[in-house]
Design an enzyme around this catalytic site. Structure first.
Site, short mmCIF file in Angstrom:
data_model
loop_
_atom_site.label_atom_id
_atom_site.label_comp_id
_atom_site.label_asym_id
_atom_site.label_seq_id
_atom_site.Cartn_x
_atom_site.Cartn_y
_atom_site.Cartn_z
N HIS A 252 40.63 46.61 38.83
CA HIS A 252 40.43 45.27 39.36
C HIS A 252 40.25 45.46 40.93
O HIS A 252 41.03 45.97 41.56
CB HIS A 252 41.20 44.12 38.93
CG HIS A 252 41.21 42.77 39.79
ND1 HIS A 252 40.15 41.90 39.23
CD2 HIS A 252 41.53 42.27 40.78
CE1 HIS A 252 40.20 40.85 39.86
NE2 HIS A 252 41.04 41.05 41.16
N ASP B 213 44.38 29.59 33.73
CA ASP B 213 43.89 29.94 35.03
C ASP B 213 42.71 29.33 35.57
O ASP B 213 42.56 28.91 36.61
CB ASP B 213 43.70 31.61 35.04
CG ASP B 213 43.21 31.81 36.48
OD1 ASP B 213 43.93 31.65 37.33
OD2 ASP B 213 42.10 32.54 36.47
N ARG C 259 43.74 24.56 42.64
CA ARG C 259 44.32 25.37 43.69
C ARG C 259 43.16 25.20 44.90
O ARG C 259 43.55 25.20 45.97
CB ARG C 259 44.67 26.60 43.46
CG ARG C 259 45.93 26.68 42.69
CD ARG C 259 46.04 28.28 41.97
NE ARG C 259 46.16 29.25 43.20
CZ ARG C 259 45.85 30.45 42.91
NH1 ARG C 259 45.29 30.98 41.76
NH2 ARG C 259 45.80 31.29 43.97
N SER D 280 47.27 34.66 38.53
CA SER D 280 45.72 34.38 38.19
C SER D 280 45.12 35.72 37.77
O SER D 280 44.11 35.51 36.82
CB SER D 280 45.05 33.70 39.44
OG SER D 280 43.79 33.47 39.47
N LYS E 108 44.36 37.15 33.42
CA LYS E 108 42.88 37.45 33.18
C LYS E 108 42.88 39.02 32.65
O LYS E 108 42.29 39.31 31.58
CB LYS E 108 41.83 37.11 33.92
CG LYS E 108 41.44 35.66 34.25
CD LYS E 108 40.63 35.46 35.30
CE LYS E 108 41.21 35.51 36.78
NZ LYS E 108 40.69 34.93 37.80
N1 URA Z 1 41.24 35.94 42.40
C1 URA Z 1 41.30 35.42 41.25
O1 URA Z 1 41.26 35.55 40.19
N2 URA Z 1 42.65 34.42 41.39
C2 URA Z 1 43.10 34.24 42.93
O2 URA Z 1 43.79 33.53 42.99
C3 URA Z 1 42.59 34.74 43.67
C4 URA Z 1 41.67 35.70 43.60
#
Ligand code: URA
Length: 411
Positions: free
Chosen positions: A82, A161, A168, A183, A187
């Site tokens: 990621h 999320d 947010r 977050s 995922k």
């Molecule tokens: N990318 C995400 O998926 N979540 C965040 O909070 C910040 C960057």
């Protein structure tokens, strides 16, 4: 559970227990807890922070808010990487097939770009026919047959999320390390990979601007992954300058193919090898990083990784012919060279300015559901250290209509 008691406890610097965090996230996902209470808790977390244990509980609760993809008893170790996002970052397109060619299974679920940061999904959408919206069962079949598959997020993956991130975004609570960690990790963990490697970008065009912030995020991500039973590693990499010599979806796919052929810009090849080497050593494919770098370089040079990429594109309904003929990718009507105002060495290329320029050319989106021009962007971009003659190209701009001339002094 009384939501306001949990908010008050976090507001006053207390440590929430696992049951409190789970109940809050379950309530928020189902709609029993309204946005205003979730916003208040997010702000309390923003100011009071979270312990590693609380962050792991939050991550796990958010991960379990939707479907979980599982790869139990698979013959190959499952791994993913990621990136926190950067300009010209097309690394997933090389890393997934390269890691698969080396013997890992790579189930990758990626996002779209927003603002100056590109998304892997938009790059794949630039390939004619490539379907990024496959059902999970088909996704798993492709991973089993080809070794890797890259698809887009489904609404059923970590829905807490999706809801919380949108909240947010409008309540000033994005830049919180525990919230970012939960977050990203919720995922990534929901997609089922046992090994996770993070590329935490640091610099003027990155989410994390300073090495201290990047280190804190890298530590938090790896700690949460380890706590939840995954093998993790993180690299902090520079994002002051764009990665490679192309920025923009179709142009980046072409550069990814060039890299998968054993060519490509040295920075792009090096980072591809470094991140994939972390994945293959954690997966036990290679005994150490040195052996991994050598073995993986061979797979770039002998066409092994390119072959997996071709098969992945074909399995997704894409035109495999683009691998041998990248000119079949979407092409811009207008291509304009930007000449150097004087001869000399390039000392810097500002990734933020380049990202904004590509957005203006049509290669990015400013709203989550905005349209994108896959052909738009920049190629033949100079890199710091290059020598250019007066009038020689600093870059080429690709757009649907003639772009206003950029100010070369800003690069
Ligand atoms: N990318 C995400 O998926 N979540 C965040 O909070 C910040 C960057």
């Amino acid at each position: 559970m009384i939501p306001q008691w949990i908010i008050e406890k976090k507001r006053d610097g207390g440590v929430l227990d696992d049951a409190e965090i789970r109940a809050f996230i379950e309530g928020y996902t189902s709609g029993a807890i309204p946005d205003y209470q979730m916003s208040a808790l997010a702000m309390a977390i923003f100011f009071s922070g979270m312990t590693p244990g609380e962050t792991a509980s939050l991550t796990d609760a958010m991960m379990r808010s939707g479907d979980l993809v599982t790869f139990d008893d698979w013959p190959r170790p499952t791994a993913d990487k990621h990136s926190t996002g950067g300009i010209g970052d097309k690394l997933s397109l090389m890393i997934a097939p390269l890691a698969a060619a080396a013997g890992l299974a790579v189930p990758m679920i990626s996002g779209r770009g927003l603002g100056i940061t590109g998304g892997t999904l938009d790059k794949l959408d630039a390939i004619p026919g490539y379907d990024t919206r496959l059902p999970i069962a088909r996704f798993k079949d492709i991973v089993a047959a080809v070794g890797c598959s890259i698809i887009g997020q489904t609404d059923r993956l970590a829905p807490a999320d999706k809801k919380l991130y949108a909240l947010r975004d409008v309540t000033g609570t994005v830049p919180s390390i525990p919230l970012i960690t939960a977050s990203i990790m919720s995922k990534k963990l929901a997609e089922g990979a046992a090994i996770l490697v993070f590329d935490v970008k640091c610099g003027r065009a990155a989410f994390m601007r300073t090495p201290g912030q990047a280190q804190a995020l890298a530590d938090s991500l790896t700690r949460a992954g380890d706590a939840l039973g995954r093998k993790t590693a993180a690299l902090i990499t520079e994002m002051d300058r764009p990665l490679g010599r192309t920025v923009g979806n179709a142009l980046e796919v072409a550069e990814a193919i060039e890299t998968l052929r054993g060519g490509g810009p040295p920075d792009t090849r090096r980072l591809t090898l470094e991140l994939t080497a972390r994945m293959t050593t954690l997966g036990g494919i290679h005994p150490d990083l040195e052996t991994a770098r050598g073995g993986l370089a061979e797979l770039l040079d002998n066409g092994g990784a390119l072959d997996v990429f071709r098969r992945m594109v074909e399995a997704h309904g894409g035109a495999p012919g683009i691998v041998d003929a990248p000119h079949l990718l979407p092409r811009a009507k207008v291509v304009v060279e930007v000449g150097a105002p004087r001869a000399g060495y390039v000392t810097d290329v500002d990734a933020l300015a380049i990202g904004r320029l590509v957005l203006r050319l049509g290669g990015g989106r400013t709203k989550a559901d905005g349209a994108i021009d896959y052909a738009a962007g920049i190629d033949r971009l100079v890199q710091a250290g290059d020598y250019v003659e007066r009038g020689a190209p600093l870059m080429r701009l690709h757009a649907a209509t003639p772009p206003p001339p950029p100010d070369p002094s800003s690069f």
